[in-house]
Scaffold this motif. Structure first.
Motif, PDB file in Angstrom:
ATOM      1  N   THR A 117       0.856  -1.192   0.000  1.00 26.56           N
ATOM      2  CA  THR A 117       0.000   0.000   0.000  1.00 26.56           C
ATOM      3  C   THR A 117       0.890   1.240   0.000  1.00 26.56           C
ATOM      4  OG1 THR A 117      -1.712  -1.176   1.221  1.00 26.56           O
ATOM      5  CG2 THR A 117      -1.813   1.225   1.263  1.00 26.56           C
ATOM      6  N   PRO A 118       0.564   2.266  -0.786  1.00 26.04           N
ATOM      7  CA  PRO A 118       1.399   3.472  -0.826  1.00 26.04           C
ATOM      8  C   PRO A 118       1.672   4.022   0.572  1.00 26.04           C
ATOM      9  CG  PRO A 118      -0.232   3.564  -2.555  1.00 26.04           C
ATOM     10  CD  PRO A 118      -0.552   2.356  -1.736  1.00 26.04           C
ATOM     11  N   PHE A 173      -0.245   7.121   2.018  1.00 28.76           N
ATOM     12  CA  PHE A 173      -1.617   6.878   2.442  1.00 28.76           C
ATOM     13  C   PHE A 173      -1.656   6.344   3.873  1.00 28.76           C
ATOM     14  CE2 PHE A 173      -3.290   6.117  -2.144  1.00 28.76           C
ATOM     15  CZ  PHE A 173      -3.278   7.488  -2.359  1.00 28.76           C
ATOM     16  N   SER A 228      -1.914  -6.659  -2.021  1.00 28.35           N
ATOM     17  CA  SER A 228      -2.322  -5.316  -2.448  1.00 28.35           C
ATOM     18  C   SER A 228      -3.468  -5.344  -3.454  1.00 28.35           C
ATOM     19  CB  SER A 228      -1.132  -4.572  -3.060  1.00 28.35           C
ATOM     20  OG  SER A 228      -0.682  -5.230  -4.232  1.00 28.35           O
ATOM     21  N   ASN A 287      -9.465  -5.767  -3.008  1.00 29.18           N
ATOM     22  CA  ASN A 287     -10.227  -4.520  -2.952  1.00 29.18           C
ATOM     23  C   ASN A 287     -11.113  -4.520  -1.716  1.00 29.18           C
ATOM     24  OD1 ASN A 287     -11.606  -2.179  -3.432  1.00 29.18           O
ATOM     25  ND2 ASN A 287     -12.650  -2.890  -5.275  1.00 29.18           N
ATOM     26  N   SER A 299      -7.203   4.461   4.586  1.00 27.29           N
ATOM     27  CA  SER A 299      -6.219   4.345   3.509  1.00 27.29           C
ATOM     28  C   SER A 299      -6.769   3.543   2.339  1.00 27.29           C
ATOM     29  CB  SER A 299      -4.934   3.690   4.034  1.00 27.29           C
ATOM     30  OG  SER A 299      -5.203   2.385   4.491  1.00 27.29           O
ATOM     31  N   ASP A 300      -7.617   2.541   2.639  1.00 28.18           N
ATOM     32  CA  ASP A 300      -8.239   1.759   1.565  1.00 28.18           C
ATOM     33  C   ASP A 300      -9.184   2.640   0.741  1.00 28.18           C
ATOM     34  OD1 ASP A 300      -7.075  -0.725   2.380  1.00 28.18           O
ATOM     35  OD2 ASP A 300      -8.539  -0.818   4.005  1.00 28.18           O
ATOM     36  N   GLU A 357      -9.069   5.951   0.460  1.00 29.14           N
ATOM     37  CA  GLU A 357      -8.325   6.952  -0.299  1.00 29.14           C
ATOM     38  C   GLU A 357      -7.633   6.330  -1.501  1.00 29.14           C
ATOM     39  OE1 GLU A 357      -5.072  10.530   0.324  1.00 29.14           O
ATOM     40  OE2 GLU A 357      -5.865   9.430   2.048  1.00 29.14           O
ATOM     41  N   THR A 358      -7.105   5.143  -1.314  1.00 33.91           N
ATOM     42  CA  THR A 358      -6.459   4.452  -2.432  1.00 33.91           C
ATOM     43  C   THR A 358      -7.448   4.200  -3.561  1.00 33.91           C
ATOM     44  OG1 THR A 358      -4.915   3.360  -0.928  1.00 33.91           O
ATOM     45  CG2 THR A 358      -5.161   2.394  -3.106  1.00 33.91           C
ATOM     46  N   LYS A 359      -8.651   3.749  -3.193  1.00 36.98           N
ATOM     47  CA  LYS A 359      -9.665   3.463  -4.202  1.00 36.98           C
ATOM     48  C   LYS A 359     -10.122   4.736  -4.903  1.00 36.98           C
ATOM     49  CE  LYS A 359     -12.467   0.754  -6.403  1.00 36.98           C
ATOM     50  NZ  LYS A 359     -11.932  -0.229  -7.370  1.00 36.98           N
ATOM     51  N   THR A 371      -8.482   7.556  -5.259  1.00 34.17           N
ATOM     52  CA  THR A 371      -7.384   8.050  -6.087  1.00 34.17           C
ATOM     53  C   THR A 371      -7.323   7.280  -7.397  1.00 34.17           C
ATOM     54  OG1 THR A 371      -6.140   8.659  -4.107  1.00 34.17           O
ATOM     55  CG2 THR A 371      -4.905   8.505  -6.168  1.00 34.17           C
ATOM     56  N   GLU A 372      -7.498   5.956  -7.317  1.00 33.22           N
ATOM     57  CA  GLU A 372      -7.496   5.135  -8.533  1.00 33.22           C
ATOM     58  C   GLU A 372      -8.640   5.543  -9.461  1.00 33.22           C
ATOM     59  OE1 GLU A 372      -7.711   1.109  -7.303  1.00 33.22           O
ATOM     60  OE2 GLU A 372      -5.583   0.965  -6.764  1.00 33.22           O
TER      61      GLU A 372
END
Length: 368
Positions: A16-17, A20, A87, A90, A314-315, A317-319, A321-322
Motif C-alpha cells: 500500500t502506498p 496513504f 495489495s 479490494n 487508507s483503503d 483513499e487508495t480506491k 485516487t485510482e
C-alpha cells in the motif's frame, strides 16, 4: 535502522502506498504486521530455495554460491508475488465479493507455502533422512548383488550343477571312508560288532576292509581334484565378470553417500519417512504435517488479516485516487485540457506544463 525506518520498510512491503498509511495513525499497526509477514515469508522462501538448489549442485565447488544466488532470486520472486496478492484485494467491495476476489489468491498462497515448506522440512529432518537413505542404499546394494549373482548362476548353470553333483558325492564318500576306517580299527583290535569278526590281528577281514577304504579314498581324491579345478575355473570367471568386486558398502561409505545425496533422493526419503508404519515414522509424519500447515497459515496470514480487517481510511483513499486517475486518463474529449496536459506534460514536469498552456492558448486563438 531506527524503528521509524523499519516501520516504513514494512509499510512498503505491505504493497500500500506509504503516504496513504502515514496519514492515518489507525492504519500503522495493521500494515506494519502485513508487511512484516510478507517480508519474513520471503526470507523463509529464500532460505528454502537456496537450500534446495544447494543439494541440486551437491559436489560442485560452487554449490554454495549457486544456492545463495538462487535463494536471493527466489526470495525476491515470492516477495513480489505476496506483495501483489495482498495489495490486489479490494477492501471497498461488499460482502462475499471480497472472498471471491481473494479465493484464487488463497489457493496460490497455499501452493507457495507448500513449495517453501518442503526444503525446510528436509533440513529439519536431516538426521532421519540420513538414516533412511543409508538403509535404502544398503538394500539397493543387496538387490544389485543378488541380481548379478543370479545372472551369473544362470549363465554357468551346467558348471554349477556339476560342482554340486561332485560335492554331494564327495560329502557322502568322505563320511563313508571315515566310517570304514573306524571299522578297520575295531577289526584289528578285535572289538566284536555287527560289522567285525571280533578276532584281533590283521586278518583277511581287515585286509578286505582296507582295500575298500583305499578304493574309496582314491575316488575321494579324484573328486577333490575335480572340485578344485571347477572352483578355480569359476573363480576366474567371477573375476573376469566382476562378481568378486561386488561387495557390501562399509559404514563410512554409506555415511558419505547419504551425506552427498541429491534433492530427489532426500525428498524420497522424507516421503518414505512420512508414509512408514512404525511409531517413529508416524511421529515424524505428524510433525511434517504440522510444519506444512504452519507454513500455509504463515503464507495466508497477510491475506487473512487484510480480509478480516475493517475498511480503513487508507483503503478508501487508495480506491478514490485510482478512480480519479482512471477517469482522467479515459477522458476522450478532443479539446480537453487534461488530454493536452497528458500529451505534453509528464506528471510533475514544469516544462511540460508550460508547453501545455501554450498549446491550449493556441487552440483558443484558432477558435476565434
Amino acid at each position: 535502522m531506527t524503528f521509524s525506518q523499519l516501520q516504513r520498510f514494512f509499510w512498503i512491503c505491505s504493497g500500500t502506498p506509504e503516504h496513504f498509511i502515514e496519514k492515518y495513525p489507525t492504519e500503522h499497526s495493521k500494515y506494519l504486521g502485513i508487511g512484516a509477514t510478507i517480508f519474513f515469508t520471503a526470507l523463509f522462501a529464500a532460505l528454502s530455495g537456496g537450500y534446495a538448489l544447494y543439494f541440486v549442485f551437491a559436489g560442485n565447488p560452487f554449490a554454495g554460491l549457486w544456492g545463495l544466488l538462487f535463494g536471493l532470486m527466489w526470495g525476491l520472486a515470492i516477495f513480489n508475488l505476496d506483495r501483489y496478492i495482498v495489495s490486489s484485494i479490494n477492501k471497498t467491495s461488499k460482502g462475499l465479493k471480497q472472498f471471491y476476489q481473494a479465493s484464487p489468491r488463497l489457493v496460490f498462497a497455499i501452493l507457495i507455502a507448500l513449495v517453501i515448506a518442503r526444503p525446510l522440512e528436509l533440513k529439519i529432518f536431516d538426521k532421519e533422512i540420513h538414516d533412511r537413505l543409508k538403509q535404502r542404499y544398503l538394500n539397493d546394494q543387496n538387490e544389485q548383488i543378488k541380481k548379478v549373482q543370479s545372472a551369473f548362476n544362470e549363465k554357468y548353470a551346467l558348471e554349477l550343477s556339476q560342482i554340486k553333483k561332485y560335492q554331494d558325492e564327495y560329502d557322502l564318500l568322505s563320511a563313508d571312508v571315515n566310517r570304514l576306517r573306524e571299522e578297520l580299527k575295531e577289526e584289528v583290535f578285535g572289538s566284536r560288532t555287527s560289522t567285525t569278526s571280533g578276532v584281533p590281528g590283521y586278518g583277511s577281514y581287515a585286509k578286505n576292509k582296507e582295500l575298500v577304504v583305499v578304493a574309496k579314498q582314491t575316488r575321494l581324491e579324484y573328486l577333490a581334484g575335480q572340485l578344485a579345478d571347477l572352483h578355480a575355473t569359476m573363480n576366474r570367471q567371477k573375476t573376469a565378470e566382476g562378481i568378486n568386486n561386488q561387495m557390501m558398502l562399509s559404514e563410512t561409505l554409506l555415511d558419505k553417500k547419504a551425506a552427498t545425496a541429491g534433492f530427489a533422493d532426500r525428498n524420497w526419503a522424507l516421503g518414505a519417512l512420512a508414509h512408514a508404519s512404525d511409531d517413529v515414522s508416524s511421529s515424524s509424519a505428524n510433525a511434517i504435517l504440522f510444519i506444512t500447515l504452519l507454513f500455509i497459515v504463515f503464507e495466508c496470514a497477510p491475506l487473512i488479516v487484510k480480509l478480516l480487517s475493517d475498511l480503513g481510511p487508507s483503503d478508501v483513499e487508495t480506491k478514490e485516487t485510482e478512480k480519479r486517475i482512471i477517469a482522467q486518463l479515459t477522458n476522450t474529449a478532443y479539446f480537453s485540457r487534461n488530454r493536452a496536459i497528458r500529451e505534453y506534460r509528464i506528471m510533475g514536469s514544469k516544462i511540460g506544463g508550460r508547453r501545455a498552456k501554450k498549446y491550449l492558448s493556441n487552440k483558443r486563438g484558432w477558435g476565434r
